[in-house]
Design a protein around this motif. Structure first.
Motif, PDB file in Angstrom:
ATOM      1  N   LYS A 290     -22.179   0.052  -1.337  1.00  0.00           N
ATOM      2  CA  LYS A 290     -22.606  -0.308   0.013  1.00  0.00           C
ATOM      3  C   LYS A 290     -23.650   0.653   0.553  1.00  0.00           C
ATOM      4  N   ILE A 291     -23.696   1.844  -0.014  1.00  0.00           N
ATOM      5  CA  ILE A 291     -24.632   2.849   0.492  1.00  0.00           C
ATOM      6  C   ILE A 291     -26.027   2.543  -0.036  1.00  0.00           C
ATOM      7  N   GLU A 292     -27.002   2.575   0.863  1.00  0.00           N
ATOM      8  CA  GLU A 292     -28.361   2.213   0.489  1.00  0.00           C
ATOM      9  C   GLU A 292     -29.085   3.425  -0.105  1.00  0.00           C
ATOM     10  N   ASN A 293     -30.208   3.171  -0.739  1.00  0.00           N
ATOM     11  CA  ASN A 293     -30.923   4.258  -1.393  1.00  0.00           C
ATOM     12  C   ASN A 293     -31.313   5.340  -0.392  1.00  0.00           C
ATOM     13  N   VAL A 294     -31.271   6.557  -0.873  1.00  0.00           N
ATOM     14  CA  VAL A 294     -31.607   7.700  -0.026  1.00  0.00           C
ATOM     15  C   VAL A 294     -33.122   7.728   0.180  1.00  0.00           C
ATOM     16  N   VAL A 295     -33.538   7.661   1.433  1.00  0.00           N
ATOM     17  CA  VAL A 295     -34.976   7.575   1.708  1.00  0.00           C
ATOM     18  C   VAL A 295     -35.655   8.908   1.385  1.00  0.00           C
TER      19      VAL A 295
ATOM     20  N   LEU B 276     -36.661  -0.822   5.277  1.00  0.00           N
ATOM     21  CA  LEU B 276     -36.724  -0.785   3.807  1.00  0.00           C
ATOM     22  C   LEU B 276     -35.633  -1.672   3.230  1.00  0.00           C
ATOM     23  N   GLY B 277     -35.884  -2.249   2.072  1.00  0.00           N
ATOM     24  CA  GLY B 277     -34.827  -2.925   1.343  1.00  0.00           C
ATOM     25  C   GLY B 277     -33.806  -1.886   0.919  1.00  0.00           C
ATOM     26  N   SER B 278     -32.604  -2.326   0.583  1.00  0.00           N
ATOM     27  CA  SER B 278     -31.554  -1.362   0.270  1.00  0.00           C
ATOM     28  C   SER B 278     -31.893  -0.530  -0.969  1.00  0.00           C
ATOM     29  N   SER B 279     -32.723  -1.049  -1.866  1.00  0.00           N
ATOM     30  CA  SER B 279     -33.055  -0.326  -3.099  1.00  0.00           C
ATOM     31  C   SER B 279     -34.208   0.652  -2.914  1.00  0.00           C
ATOM     32  N   ALA B 280     -35.007   0.442  -1.880  1.00  0.00           N
ATOM     33  CA  ALA B 280     -36.241   1.221  -1.746  1.00  0.00           C
ATOM     34  C   ALA B 280     -36.000   2.562  -1.064  1.00  0.00           C
ATOM     35  N   ALA B 281     -36.670   3.596  -1.601  1.00  0.00           N
ATOM     36  CA  ALA B 281     -36.616   4.909  -0.979  1.00  0.00           C
ATOM     37  C   ALA B 281     -37.866   5.127  -0.132  1.00  0.00           C
TER      38      ALA B 281
END
Length: 425
Positions: A101-106, A323-328
């Motif tokens: 559930k945690i999104e990518n770290v920007v 940002l999308g969940s995958s994008a940093a």
RNA sequence: GGAGAAUUCGCCUAGUGGCCUAUGGCGCCAGCUUGGAAAGUUGGUUGGGUGCAAGCCCUCGGGGGUUCGAAUCCCCCAUUCUCCGCCA
């Protein structure tokens, strides 16, 4: 998926990222405690399993008398092991659910906030000045007989269209020009499947909050892809790729399908926002430490395409919350659309760091021989939407459209698209 | 849609309940040998998880089952191939 090691070593960094995105910080604590639970349950299970293995080995060499006793012990252990294993599996399921559930770290430098908090990096090109009332792409499409929206709607409903004559050729020319440029830059062309399995769709990170954007075929349990990024990211899933000769770069061409749920009433006119379009997408598999440099390269290639199409544009650094969940980190290039008096997104390039690759299990071998997760990046090189900007920016008073010089070789040398002659259709 | 066969460590391959902690070959890596190479020869070579570590656990297409013990027996699924049928 984020790196579990980061969750253990520096949960604060993840929380800061979630905060910048406007996403939940509690998720981080939940995941951390799920991780601790899982490791404890796993240790218990493995200890019991080791004991069981040792006992089972003794049976073969035991005397007849000892044998019965050992087998009885083994039976008791087998039952315990089964329970412990189940507990460990359950703990892992809980952990997976939490960590996914945690999104990518920007990345550092990404502006915090939502959709409107982007930062303009630069503006390029000159906006056209018309000494006549410019037509929008729908009017031009009709006048030039290159876009047939009415019949698209008749056949398939709203947000569908036909590209006709020079319109069809223009799209193919654009794709081919992009493909040529990509090939020269070392990209391998790929024409990808547009139906993918659930695990691939989930792995690329599209099944999160944007799940209702995606066409799904329940009869076959397959998803229609909204971008070839999905297939390109899945291409090397469960593989250890060889990056010793540099990054693996693919240029994926595919038709893209999007439900556009939740955008009712938005961009209803023309082909700016449609359910089906074509796209050439760049995709890179690269060592994580080189990802940011690669991101700049992808952006440069996109700008090169925009310049070849002689379009005025600006580049924006998308805010964390958009940002999308995958994008940093994500850069969009937006072309000027004269009749809207606005910049509209033509390209988007995302650095997904190791987030996507970890979900899809794509690794590479480092120089020391060890394996590590690769970084993945993607970026648009051409889409159907570009026709909107090309038609509108290069229109002339009589309704004809000047073809950008770089595109002409792909159109048999044609320089202008002329309005259709009066006829019955 | 019907019938059959297959899936083992990068590739090929052995393996029909415990000695599989998986055989052998090819390839690859390192050493020896050589002026240098080839040949020869010796060793290494699937990955993952957990633990400070020693270690331990998992991994023979995937999942489940039988068993004290499964690559091996059973069930389900996936993929590939062959034949038949149907078909833009």
């Amino acid at each position: 998926m984020i790196d579990a090691n980061l969750l253990r070593d520096n949960p604060e960094a993840i929380k800061a990222s979630q905060r910048a995105r406007g996403a939940s910080e509690t998720l981080v604590d939940e995941a951390a405690s799920a991780d601790a639970n899982w490791r404890k349950a796993l240790a218990e299970f493995e200890t019991l399993r080791a004991e069981q293995n040792a006992k089972a080995k003794l049976v073969a060499g035991a005397t007849k008398d000892d044998r019965a006793a050992l087998i009885a012990e083994g039976q008791a252990l087998a039952a315990e092991v089964k329970v412990a294993e189940q507990r460990a599996n359950e703990a892992q399921t809980v952990l997976d659910a939490a960590i996914w559930k945690i999104e990518n770290v920007v990345l550092e430098g990404v502006p915090a906030g939502g959709e409107d908090d982007f930062v303009v990096i630069r503006e390029e090109g000159t906006k056209p000045v018309f000494n006549f009332e410019p037509r929008d792409h729908v009017a031009l499409g009709e006048l030039l007989d290159v876009i047939d929206i009415e019949r698209g709607a008749k056949i398939s409903g709203s947000r569908f269209y036909f590209l006709k004559g020079w319109g069809a050729r223009l799209e193919l020319a654009l794709m081919n020009m992009a493909l040529d440029q990509a090939a020269k830059a070392g990209f391998t062309a790929l024409i990808t499947p547009t139906l993918v399995k659930p695990e691939v769709m989930a792995g690329t990170g599209f099944l999160g909050q944007h799940a209702d954007e995606i066409y799904y075929l329940p009869g076959d349990d397959l998803y229609l892809t909204g971008t070839s990024e999905v297939a390109l990211a899945g291409y090397h899933s469960d593989e250890i790729v060889d990056l010793s000769d540099g990054p693996k770069r693919y240029a994926g061409w595919s038709t893209c399908y999007r439900r556009e749920a939740g955008s009712h009433g938005k961009d209803t006119r023309g082909i700016l926002r449609v359910h089906q379009f074509n796209k050439l997408e760049m995709f890179s598999y690269i060592a994580p430490e080189e990802a940011e440099a690669e991101h700049q390269r992808l952006l440069a290639w996109q700008e090169q395409m925009l310049q070849k199409c002689e379009l005025p544009y600006r580049v924006i650094d998308t805010a964390a919350g958009d940002l999308g969940s995958s994008a940093a980190r994500k850069f969009d290039a937006e072309a000027w659309v004269p009749t809207q008096d606005a910049y509209r997104e033509l390209t988007s390039t995302s650095n997904c760091t190791t987030f996507q690759a970890r979900r899809l299990n794509v690794r590479y071998r480092k120089e020391d021989g060890k394996t590590a997760t690769v970084a993945t990046l993607n970026g648009t090189l051409a889409t159907t939407r570009w026709l909107v900007a090309i038609l509108e920016n290069h229109q002339q008073e009589d309704g004809s459209v000047r073809i950008p010089v770089a595109l002409r070789p792909y159109l048999g040398g044609a320089e202008v698209i002329e309005p259709k002659k009066k006829s019955n259709n």
